[in-house]
Design an enzyme around this catalytic site. Sequence first.
Site, PDB file in Angstrom:
ATOM      1  N   GLU A  21      -7.106   4.690   6.261  1.00 28.52           N
ATOM      2  CA  GLU A  21      -7.252   6.210   5.297  1.00 28.52           C
ATOM      3  C   GLU A  21      -8.726   7.251   4.704  1.00 28.52           C
ATOM      4  O   GLU A  21      -8.930   6.889   4.378  1.00 28.52           O
ATOM      5  CB  GLU A  21      -6.883   4.865   3.771  1.00 28.52           C
ATOM      6  CG  GLU A  21      -5.192   4.453   3.801  1.00 28.52           C
ATOM      7  CD  GLU A  21      -4.951   3.977   2.676  1.00 28.52           C
ATOM      8  OE1 GLU A  21      -6.196   3.916   1.823  1.00 28.52           O
ATOM      9  OE2 GLU A  21      -4.131   2.939   2.465  1.00 28.52           O
ATOM     10  N   GLU A  44       2.506  -1.703   7.867  1.00 24.70           N
ATOM     11  CA  GLU A  44       2.632  -2.011   6.202  1.00 24.70           C
ATOM     12  C   GLU A  44       3.980  -2.112   6.079  1.00 24.70           C
ATOM     13  O   GLU A  44       4.303  -1.262   4.572  1.00 24.70           O
ATOM     14  CB  GLU A  44       1.687  -1.253   5.193  1.00 24.70           C
ATOM     15  CG  GLU A  44       0.488  -1.239   6.072  1.00 24.70           C
ATOM     16  CD  GLU A  44      -0.755  -1.215   4.945  1.00 24.70           C
ATOM     17  OE1 GLU A  44      -0.853  -0.706   4.044  1.00 24.70           O
ATOM     18  OE2 GLU A  44      -2.324  -1.083   5.690  1.00 24.70           O
TER      19      GLU A  44
HETATM   20  C1  XIL Z   1      -2.899  -3.820  -1.470  1.00 24.13           C
HETATM   21  C2  XIL Z   1      -2.888  -5.358  -1.343  1.00 24.13           C
HETATM   22  O1  XIL Z   1      -1.353  -5.882  -0.772  1.00 24.13           O
HETATM   23  C3  XIL Z   1      -2.651  -5.580  -3.120  1.00 24.13           C
HETATM   24  O2  XIL Z   1      -2.621  -6.998  -2.935  1.00 24.13           O
HETATM   25  C4  XIL Z   1      -3.534  -5.038  -3.546  1.00 24.13           C
HETATM   26  O3  XIL Z   1      -3.634  -5.300  -4.770  1.00 24.13           O
HETATM   27  C5  XIL Z   1      -4.202  -3.948  -3.289  1.00 24.13           C
HETATM   28  O4  XIL Z   1      -4.207  -3.550  -1.535  1.00 24.13           O
HETATM   29  N1  XIL Z   1      -2.829   0.596   2.020  1.00 24.13           N
HETATM   30  C6  XIL Z   1      -3.765  -0.771   2.103  1.00 24.13           C
HETATM   31  C7  XIL Z   1      -2.968  -2.473   2.368  1.00 24.13           C
HETATM   32  O5  XIL Z   1      -4.061  -0.564   3.159  1.00 24.13           O
HETATM   33  O6  XIL Z   1      -4.294  -3.045   2.671  1.00 24.13           O
HETATM   34  C8  XIL Z   1      -2.987  -2.354   0.748  1.00 24.13           C
HETATM   35  O7  XIL Z   1      -2.983  -3.580   0.139  1.00 24.13           O
HETATM   36  C9  XIL Z   1      -1.577  -0.823   0.696  1.00 24.13           C
HETATM   37  C10 XIL Z   1      -1.903   0.301   0.696  1.00 24.13           C
END
Ligand code: XIL
Length: 341
Positions: free
Chosen positions: A126, A233
Amino acid sequence: MAGDRLLIGAAVSSQEFDQPKFASLVADQFGCLTPCNEMKPDFVQRVKGKFTFDRADRIVQFAASHHLQVIGHTLCWHSQTPKWMYEDEGGKPLTREAALANLKTHIYAVMHHFKGKVKGWDVVNEAVNDGPEQILRDTPARRAIGDDFVLKAFQFAHEADPTAELYYNDYNIDLDYKRDRALKLIQQIRDAGLRIDGVGIQGHYMLEKPSLDEIERGLKAFSALGLQVMITELDVDPLPRGKSMIADINATEGAGLNPYKEGLPEEVQTQLADRYGSLFRLFLRYPKISRVTMWGVHDGDSWLNDFPVRGRTNYPMLFDRGLKAKPAFNAVINALAQAKP
Ligand code: XIL
């Protein structure tokens, strides 16, 4: 679930493996695992110089004993990272030298620890700005190191483990408003002669937005780079959102609707299945897509129960809270079965 052409993964947390039913579902249905949180800087090096790998190790051991691959997430990010890495106690940026030393020590230690056990790393997560004014987001790492912090992270990662694949990962980079900045950043990494194996498109989608056409424009543009393209994701949020589609975990919304506390209505369940089916059919038309990872396993373990609004009852995954396959799962299976090899 894994098709012949695609590696299909899930994001997991180590304590979930306490449940034998969860463990066997994961081993049966997925080909690779990404730790949801437990490889993030906050988890592995919350205190400077004190590394804690036990929770991530548990995931890695489970994966090894079930012949699953592991993807490392993530080495350099503006969230879930201890302040000391890039800032002093007063919140001022560290000197470039001090911040670079922290970044290097972190990447070396983590990648050495998991060497040979992790197939590839989301080296930087990001870094691309949501607004058009500049390519890079304003972050502690950038303020301390400068615009080349992304390049430095990729350089250190390749030095630390020349056998690991290295990825750039971000949300909404497939979308029109953000795509060009991401393409420019990847070009900068390649122009610097650094190794980059793939681009991770996070894929936090909603039922109707973004359109398949817009996502496809992204898949086309990233495929043209010749790198692996990964959906890293994936989830589909069927709940209403007040603000935007931004997946920045800091962009939470104060309060909001929680309309399906008692269960997801049939018609929304069908919409969700259709959306997953069309997404996978689209992904399967792009040979550069090598992996699709679900950000969670079942509705109960999805981060979307707490994002962008805390404490909602959400239904974004392929399995329900009882680990039963949903219509969305069948839609994905059908898409995989119909795909040309
Ligand atoms: C999220 C996790 O799933 C949660 O448990 C945590 O509280 C916050 O982060 N983008 C990403 C991930 O790259 O690392 C994030 O994961 C979700 C959004």
